[in-house]
Design a protein around this motif. Structure first.
Motif, short mmCIF file in Angstrom:
data_model
loop_
_atom_site.label_atom_id
_atom_site.label_comp_id
_atom_site.label_asym_id
_atom_site.label_seq_id
_atom_site.Cartn_x
_atom_site.Cartn_y
_atom_site.Cartn_z
N GLY A 1 0.83 -1.21 0.00
CA GLY A 1 0.00 0.00 0.00
C GLY A 1 0.86 1.26 0.00
N MET A 2 1.89 1.25 0.81
CA MET A 2 2.73 2.46 0.93
C MET A 2 3.68 2.59 -0.26
SD MET A 2 3.19 2.88 5.03
CE MET A 2 1.70 2.88 6.06
N ALA A 3 4.18 1.45 -0.77
CA ALA A 3 5.04 1.49 -1.96
C ALA A 3 4.24 2.01 -3.15
CB ALA A 3 5.60 0.11 -2.26
N ALA A 4 2.99 1.57 -3.26
CA ALA A 4 2.15 2.00 -4.38
C ALA A 4 1.90 3.50 -4.30
CB ALA A 4 0.83 1.24 -4.35
N PHE A 5 1.65 3.99 -3.08
CA PHE A 5 1.44 5.44 -2.93
C PHE A 5 2.68 6.20 -3.39
CE2 PHE A 5 2.04 9.39 -0.63
CZ PHE A 5 0.86 10.05 -0.93
N ALA A 6 3.86 5.75 -2.92
CA ALA A 6 5.10 6.47 -3.25
C ALA A 6 5.38 6.41 -4.75
CB ALA A 6 6.26 5.87 -2.45
N ALA A 7 5.03 5.30 -5.39
CA ALA A 7 5.28 5.14 -6.83
C ALA A 7 4.15 5.70 -7.69
CB ALA A 7 5.50 3.66 -7.15
N LYS A 8 3.15 6.30 -7.06
CA LYS A 8 1.99 6.88 -7.76
C LYS A 8 1.31 5.85 -8.66
CE LYS A 8 3.93 11.59 -7.78
NZ LYS A 8 3.23 12.07 -6.58
N ARG A 9 1.13 4.63 -8.14
CA ARG A 9 0.37 3.60 -8.86
C ARG A 9 -0.69 3.06 -7.90
NH1 ARG A 9 1.87 -1.20 -6.60
NH2 ARG A 9 3.97 -1.35 -5.76
N SER A 10 -1.65 2.28 -8.44
CA SER A 10 -2.64 1.73 -7.50
C SER A 10 -2.10 0.45 -6.87
CB SER A 10 -3.99 1.52 -8.17
OG SER A 10 -3.83 0.89 -9.39
N ALA A 11 -2.51 0.24 -5.63
CA ALA A 11 -2.00 -0.90 -4.86
C ALA A 11 -2.66 -2.19 -5.30
CB ALA A 11 -2.25 -0.66 -3.38
N SER A 12 -1.92 -3.26 -5.19
CA SER A 12 -2.48 -4.58 -5.47
C SER A 12 -2.27 -5.45 -4.24
CB SER A 12 -1.78 -5.16 -6.70
OG SER A 12 -2.22 -6.46 -6.92
#
Ligand code: CAA
Length: 257
Positions: free
Chosen positions: A242-253
């Motif tokens: 969740g946090m990696a997705a936020f930082a990478a500006k992508r949706s979380a899986s």
């Protein structure tokens, strides 16, 4: 298991239970409650289900416990069989449950809606605890959950007179999360359920557990409980994702790990 009183289906990660005794306005008899428990067991054991929707018909979510079935009951029988305690199975469901309520939600119908986590109401919904008109009183948690939801004055008037609330009143009093047009009820409930089911299951289940703790503990105790669950979520892969997705500006899986 084959069901006679409910319909059970899945839609992606959402489990849907539809109360289905149309001739009796979905009155809650013993067979229906047993089937509801079995359906909840199935969805809870299924790792592919992240959220459950409980609904009825456009005319009735449920018009209460089955009065004709209760009519001949005696005190010893209700006591020995611990009548109504089995209904609490719904309140022990650990996955989030959304009640999509259209039409009558009276007596036990209002009580099972209140056992759910979110009540979404159609504009024709009517909520009430009319048991006093039958010479009894709420028996599936109504006097407790209604009072916590809308406060003593309004709960007293409803339970002592049997007055029903319109959907608009239920919304204003905080009993339901939102009111939508009847034609949009099921779609809107599925949309909310789909959103929840697409998130991390552990995170959703712990959030539910923590909000419910607010009704059972002091503020300090509840906050301590919340903090432990919050900290525990940092042990999950979903927190990293969740946090990696936020930082990478992508949706979380989320993988529910
Ligand atoms: N139990 C058994 N049957 C019920 C029922 C119930 N709770 N509610 C409705 N029905 C049945 C009716 O008897 C009727 O059956 P028949 O066609 O065989 O006569 C059918 O459903 C349709 O109902 P109505 O003809 O009464 O429909 P209506 O539109 O005129 O009225 C209503 C609708 C206002 C909801 C009315 O049916 C009603 O008042 N129902 C009872 C509501 C009630 O008192 N609920 C509380 C039950 S006690 C309880 O729930 C205890 C607890 O805390 C757990």
């Amino acid at each position: 298991m084959a069901y006679d009183n409910i319909l059970v289906e899945t839609n992606g990660r959402v489990g849907v239970i539809t109360l289905n005794r149309p001739k009796a306005l979905n009155a809650l008899n013993a067979a229906l409650i047993t089937e509801l428990g079995a359906a909840l067991d199935g969805f809870e054991q299924d790792a592919g289900i992240g959220c459950i929707v409980l609904t009825g018909s456009d005319r009735a979510f449920a018009a209460g416990a089955d009065i004709k079935e209760m009519q001949a009951l005696s005190f010893p029988a209700t006591y020995v069989d611990d009548f109504i305690t089995s209904w609490e199975r719904l309140s022990r469901c650990r996955k989030p449950v959304i009640a999509a309520v259209a039409g009558y939600a009276l007596g036990g119908g209002c009580e099972i809606a209140m056992m759910c986590d979110i009540i979404l109401a159609a504009d024709n919904a009517r909520f009430g605890q009319p048991e006093i008109q039958l010479g009894i009183m709420p028996g599936a948690g109504g006097s407790q959950r209604l009072t916590r939801a809308i406060g003593k004055a309004k709960a007293m008037e409803m339970t002592l007179t049997g007055r029903t609330l319109t959907a608009e009143e239920a919304d204003r009093y905080g009993l339901v999360s939102r009111v939508v047009p009847l034609a949009e009820l099921k779609d809107e409930a599925m949309k909310i359920a789909g959103t929840i089911a697409g998130l991390s299951l552990a995170s959703a289940m712990m959030t539910k557990e923590s909000v419910n703790r607010a009704f059972e503990s002091s503020l300090a105790e509840g906050i301590r409980f919340e903090r432990r669950l919050f900290q525990a979520l940092f042990a999950t892969a979903d927190q990293k994702e969740g946090m990696a997705a936020f930082a990478a500006k992508r949706s979380a899986s989320f993988t529910n790990n």
